[in-house]
Design a protein around this motif. Structure first.
Motif, PDB file in Angstrom:
ATOM      1  N   SER A  11       9.445   3.827   0.998  1.00 45.68           N
ATOM      2  CA  SER A  11       8.134   4.418   0.721  1.00 45.68           C
ATOM      3  C   SER A  11       7.237   4.340   1.947  1.00 45.68           C
ATOM      4  O   SER A  11       6.453   5.254   2.209  1.00 45.68           O
ATOM      5  CB  SER A  11       7.483   3.698  -0.464  1.00 45.68           C
ATOM      6  OG  SER A  11       7.194   2.344  -0.153  1.00 45.68           O
ATOM      7  N   ALA A  12       7.353   3.254   2.718  1.00 50.95           N
ATOM      8  CA  ALA A  12       6.561   3.141   3.948  1.00 50.95           C
ATOM      9  C   ALA A  12       6.990   4.191   4.962  1.00 50.95           C
ATOM     10  O   ALA A  12       6.154   4.835   5.614  1.00 50.95           O
ATOM     11  CB  ALA A  12       6.705   1.738   4.536  1.00 50.95           C
ATOM     12  N   VAL A  13       8.303   4.399   5.107  1.00 48.40           N
ATOM     13  CA  VAL A  13       8.808   5.406   6.041  1.00 48.40           C
ATOM     14  C   VAL A  13       8.321   6.792   5.628  1.00 48.40           C
ATOM     15  O   VAL A  13       7.915   7.613   6.458  1.00 48.40           O
ATOM     16  CB  VAL A  13      10.341   5.355   6.101  1.00 48.40           C
ATOM     17  CG1 VAL A  13      10.897   6.529   6.893  1.00 48.40           C
ATOM     18  CG2 VAL A  13      10.799   4.048   6.729  1.00 48.40           C
ATOM     19  N   THR A  14       8.342   7.064   4.322  1.00 49.37           N
ATOM     20  CA  THR A  14       7.886   8.364   3.829  1.00 49.37           C
ATOM     21  C   THR A  14       6.425   8.595   4.166  1.00 49.37           C
ATOM     22  O   THR A  14       6.028   9.696   4.570  1.00 49.37           O
ATOM     23  CB  THR A  14       8.092   8.452   2.308  1.00 49.37           C
ATOM     24  OG1 THR A  14       9.483   8.275   2.011  1.00 49.37           O
ATOM     25  CG2 THR A  14       7.634   9.801   1.771  1.00 49.37           C
ATOM     26  N   LEU A  15       5.605   7.538   4.024  1.00 49.25           N
ATOM     27  CA  LEU A  15       4.167   7.686   4.277  1.00 49.25           C
ATOM     28  C   LEU A  15       3.881   7.953   5.745  1.00 49.25           C
ATOM     29  O   LEU A  15       3.213   8.933   6.087  1.00 49.25           O
ATOM     30  CB  LEU A  15       3.428   6.427   3.808  1.00 49.25           C
ATOM     31  CG  LEU A  15       1.931   6.357   4.130  1.00 49.25           C
ATOM     32  CD1 LEU A  15       1.200   7.584   3.615  1.00 49.25           C
ATOM     33  CD2 LEU A  15       1.319   5.081   3.550  1.00 49.25           C
ATOM     34  N   TYR A  16       4.388   7.099   6.644  1.00 49.58           N
ATOM     35  CA  TYR A  16       3.990   7.284   8.038  1.00 49.58           C
ATOM     36  C   TYR A  16       4.718   8.438   8.713  1.00 49.58           C
ATOM     37  O   TYR A  16       4.178   9.068   9.611  1.00 49.58           O
ATOM     38  CB  TYR A  16       4.135   5.989   8.840  1.00 49.58           C
ATOM     39  CG  TYR A  16       5.517   5.454   9.085  1.00 49.58           C
ATOM     40  CD1 TYR A  16       6.407   6.091   9.949  1.00 49.58           C
ATOM     41  CD2 TYR A  16       5.933   4.257   8.507  1.00 49.58           C
ATOM     42  CE1 TYR A  16       7.666   5.574  10.203  1.00 49.58           C
ATOM     43  CE2 TYR A  16       7.187   3.732   8.753  1.00 49.58           C
ATOM     44  CZ  TYR A  16       8.050   4.394   9.596  1.00 49.58           C
ATOM     45  OH  TYR A  16       9.298   3.887   9.851  1.00 49.58           O
ATOM     46  N   ILE A  59       0.837  -1.203   0.000  1.00 51.55           N
ATOM     47  CA  ILE A  59       0.000   0.000   0.000  1.00 51.55           C
ATOM     48  C   ILE A  59       0.870   1.250   0.000  1.00 51.55           C
ATOM     49  O   ILE A  59       0.605   2.218  -0.723  1.00 51.55           O
ATOM     50  CB  ILE A  59      -0.933  -0.016   1.227  1.00 51.55           C
ATOM     51  CG1 ILE A  59      -1.940  -1.171   1.121  1.00 51.55           C
ATOM     52  CG2 ILE A  59      -1.668   1.317   1.378  1.00 51.55           C
ATOM     53  CD1 ILE A  59      -2.778  -1.375   2.365  1.00 51.55           C
ATOM     54  N   ALA A  60       1.936   1.237   0.825  1.00 48.95           N
ATOM     55  CA  ALA A  60       2.843   2.392   0.875  1.00 48.95           C
ATOM     56  C   ALA A  60       3.558   2.575  -0.455  1.00 48.95           C
ATOM     57  O   ALA A  60       3.772   3.710  -0.905  1.00 48.95           O
ATOM     58  CB  ALA A  60       3.854   2.207   2.002  1.00 48.95           C
ATOM     59  N   LEU A  61       3.927   1.483  -1.098  1.00 49.36           N
ATOM     60  CA  LEU A  61       4.603   1.583  -2.396  1.00 49.36           C
ATOM     61  C   LEU A  61       3.664   2.158  -3.447  1.00 49.36           C
ATOM     62  O   LEU A  61       4.072   2.963  -4.289  1.00 49.36           O
ATOM     63  CB  LEU A  61       5.099   0.199  -2.821  1.00 49.36           C
ATOM     64  CG  LEU A  61       6.052   0.133  -4.013  1.00 49.36           C
ATOM     65  CD1 LEU A  61       7.313   0.933  -3.733  1.00 49.36           C
ATOM     66  CD2 LEU A  61       6.410  -1.311  -4.333  1.00 49.36           C
ATOM     67  N   GLU A  62       2.394   1.773  -3.404  1.00 47.93           N
ATOM     68  CA  GLU A  62       1.412   2.345  -4.327  1.00 47.93           C
ATOM     69  C   GLU A  62       1.246   3.838  -4.079  1.00 47.93           C
ATOM     70  O   GLU A  62       1.134   4.630  -5.015  1.00 47.93           O
ATOM     71  CB  GLU A  62       0.079   1.626  -4.166  1.00 47.93           C
ATOM     72  CG  GLU A  62      -1.016   2.140  -5.097  1.00 47.93           C
ATOM     73  CD  GLU A  62      -2.362   1.517  -4.798  1.00 47.93           C
ATOM     74  OE1 GLU A  62      -3.128   1.253  -5.740  1.00 47.93           O
ATOM     75  OE2 GLU A  62      -2.666   1.314  -3.601  1.00 47.93           O
ATOM     76  N   TYR A  63       1.251   4.229  -2.805  1.00 47.40           N
ATOM     77  CA  TYR A  63       1.125   5.654  -2.460  1.00 47.40           C
ATOM     78  C   TYR A  63       2.285   6.471  -3.020  1.00 47.40           C
ATOM     79  O   TYR A  63       2.100   7.624  -3.419  1.00 47.40           O
ATOM     80  CB  TYR A  63       1.057   5.805  -0.943  1.00 47.40           C
ATOM     81  CG  TYR A  63       1.219   7.227  -0.471  1.00 47.40           C
ATOM     82  CD1 TYR A  63       0.178   8.153  -0.581  1.00 47.40           C
ATOM     83  CD2 TYR A  63       2.423   7.677   0.079  1.00 47.40           C
ATOM     84  CE1 TYR A  63       0.327   9.459  -0.167  1.00 47.40           C
ATOM     85  CE2 TYR A  63       2.577   8.986   0.501  1.00 47.40           C
ATOM     86  CZ  TYR A  63       1.538   9.870   0.374  1.00 47.40           C
ATOM     87  OH  TYR A  63       1.689  11.158   0.785  1.00 47.40           O
ATOM     88  N   ASP A  73      -1.961   9.508  -3.366  1.00 47.52           N
ATOM     89  CA  ASP A  73      -3.352   9.582  -2.935  1.00 47.52           C
ATOM     90  C   ASP A  73      -3.427   9.151  -1.471  1.00 47.52           C
ATOM     91  O   ASP A  73      -3.598   7.965  -1.155  1.00 47.52           O
ATOM     92  CB  ASP A  73      -4.219   8.680  -3.818  1.00 47.52           C
ATOM     93  CG  ASP A  73      -5.712   8.875  -3.553  1.00 47.52           C
ATOM     94  OD1 ASP A  73      -6.041   9.619  -2.611  1.00 47.52           O
ATOM     95  OD2 ASP A  73      -6.523   8.300  -4.288  1.00 47.52           O
ATOM     96  N   LEU A  74      -3.294  10.113  -0.564  1.00 51.16           N
ATOM     97  CA  LEU A  74      -3.273   9.807   0.865  1.00 51.16           C
ATOM     98  C   LEU A  74      -4.589   9.214   1.355  1.00 51.16           C
ATOM     99  O   LEU A  74      -4.581   8.215   2.084  1.00 51.16           O
ATOM    100  CB  LEU A  74      -2.910  11.054   1.662  1.00 51.16           C
ATOM    101  CG  LEU A  74      -2.855  10.898   3.181  1.00 51.16           C
ATOM    102  CD1 LEU A  74      -1.825   9.860   3.583  1.00 51.16           C
ATOM    103  CD2 LEU A  74      -2.566  12.235   3.848  1.00 51.16           C
ATOM    104  N   PRO A  75      -5.763   9.777   1.009  1.00 48.07           N
ATOM    105  CA  PRO A  75      -7.013   9.160   1.486  1.00 48.07           C
ATOM    106  C   PRO A  75      -7.162   7.704   1.066  1.00 48.07           C
ATOM    107  O   PRO A  75      -7.629   6.876   1.842  1.00 48.07           O
ATOM    108  CB  PRO A  75      -8.095  10.047   0.855  1.00 48.07           C
ATOM    109  CG  PRO A  75      -7.427  11.374   0.664  1.00 48.07           C
ATOM    110  CD  PRO A  75      -6.015  11.049   0.303  1.00 48.07           C
ATOM    111  N   GLU A  76      -6.767   7.382  -0.169  1.00 49.93           N
ATOM    112  CA  GLU A  76      -6.891   5.997  -0.631  1.00 49.93           C
ATOM    113  C   GLU A  76      -5.959   5.082   0.150  1.00 49.93           C
ATOM    114  O   GLU A  76      -6.342   3.967   0.541  1.00 49.93           O
ATOM    115  CB  GLU A  76      -6.567   5.927  -2.127  1.00 49.93           C
ATOM    116  CG  GLU A  76      -6.668   4.528  -2.727  1.00 49.93           C
ATOM    117  CD  GLU A  76      -8.075   3.990  -2.768  1.00 49.93           C
ATOM    118  OE1 GLU A  76      -8.229   2.761  -2.918  1.00 49.93           O
ATOM    119  OE2 GLU A  76      -9.027   4.783  -2.640  1.00 49.93           O
ATOM    120  N   ALA A  77      -4.720   5.537   0.396  1.00 48.95           N
ATOM    121  CA  ALA A  77      -3.775   4.722   1.160  1.00 48.95           C
ATOM    122  C   ALA A  77      -4.275   4.499   2.585  1.00 48.95           C
ATOM    123  O   ALA A  77      -4.221   3.380   3.110  1.00 48.95           O
ATOM    124  CB  ALA A  77      -2.403   5.392   1.162  1.00 48.95           C
TER     125      ALA A  77
END
Length: 298
Positions: free
Chosen positions: A121-126, A67-71, A76-80
């Protein structure tokens, strides 16, 4: 049993019939076991339509990283957030993502470039949402390209300019053509409208600003950003992060004597009136007034 022959009149004895219930039961059980074994080997049961939260713990971690890689491609933050919430974590979905990244980073996930990219990508998201974990320390430092060293001045100063090429250089055999990457198409924005704002008095939830985001059928929409502003400050909170309160729910703790404006940045205009908390009474107990605001998709 004795039986007499009609023609000869001789007496004949019929052989007794023996039936063993234990042998029958054993044969039945053995046949069922053999059939199940052959079925499992030749045609094992194929699972289909399994929900992400039904996966094994390790597979759920891989799904969260996906999911984080797709983001990282869609932004698209709401979708993630909606997909992370669908995993039904026992805590904040972004904190669960941080724990998944930490677990995978500690188990050899960083041995490949693809694993490093996915974990980053996961680190970037959270981390963009104020969460932290151990994956930041596990990731290797990003390599930075050093600028080419300047040539020595005067080394090639021969008094004439370098001639410009008249033709584009021919491509060498075996060279790979540059890959053209298409930018992801922008995700269409949703629009909402603040339909109702009601105050209530509850000693267990004093000075609480509750916001709910729903579609036109009243179904909760997770992952939607809600903004509260007061003075020169503001705060962003997201619907659906408190999984025990439903996909639509988000809240903010108010303070007495402050006027708050609430909206959804880029999706809903501010509520017409400002909200503030003051003293109220529930029974004979004094507490602070709370508010409920509902945003409906238009």
């Amino acid at each position: 049993m004795i039986r007499r022959d009609r023609q000869t009149g001789a007496v004949r004895k019929r052989a007794p019939i023996y039936f063993s219930y234990s042998v029958f039961a054993f044969s039945l059980v053995a046949g069922i076991a053999l059939g199940l074994a052959v079925t499992r080997i030749q045609g094992p049961l194929q699972r289909s339509n399994a929900e992400p939260w039904q996966l094994r713990a390790e597979d759920r971690n891989h799904y969260k990283i996906a999911i984080a890689l797709e983001y990282s491609y869609t932004s698209d933050l709401p979708e993630a957030l909606s997909k992370l919430i669908a995993m039904r974590p026992a805590q904040d979905p972004l904190s669960a993502l941080a724990e998944a990244a930490c677990a995978l980073g500690s188990s050899g996930y960083l041995r490949s470039e693809s694993g490093i990219k996915a974990l980053r990508s996961a680190v970037t998201l959270y981390s963009s949402q104020g969460r932290a974990g151990c994956a930041e320390q596990l990731l290797p430092q990003e390599a930075t390209e050093s600028a080419p060293a300047p040539a020595n001045e005067g080394a090639f100063d021969t008094g004439f300019a370098t001639p410009l090429p008249t033709k584009a250089p021919l491509r060498e055999e075996g060279s790979v053509a540059p890959i053209r990457r298409l930018a992801p198409s922008p995700v269409p924005r949703r629009s909402f409208e603040a339909r109702s704002a009601r105050s209530y008095c509850d000693t267990s939830n004093p000075a609480l600003l509750e916001a709910r985001v729903v579609d036109y059928l009243g179904r909760g929409i997770p992952g939607q950003r809600i903004r509260v502003r007061w003075g020169d400050q503001e705060d962003i909170f997201v619907s659906g992060l408190k999984v025990d309160r439903g996909d639509s729910y988000a809240d903010f703790q108010m303070e007495e004597g402050i006027d708050y404006a609430i909206d959804m940045p880029g999706a809903a205009e501010p509520l017409g009136a400002s909200l503030s908390t003051s003293a109220c009474y529930s029974g004979n107990r004094r507490t602070l007034k709370s508010w409920r605001v509902t945003f409906v998709e238009t």
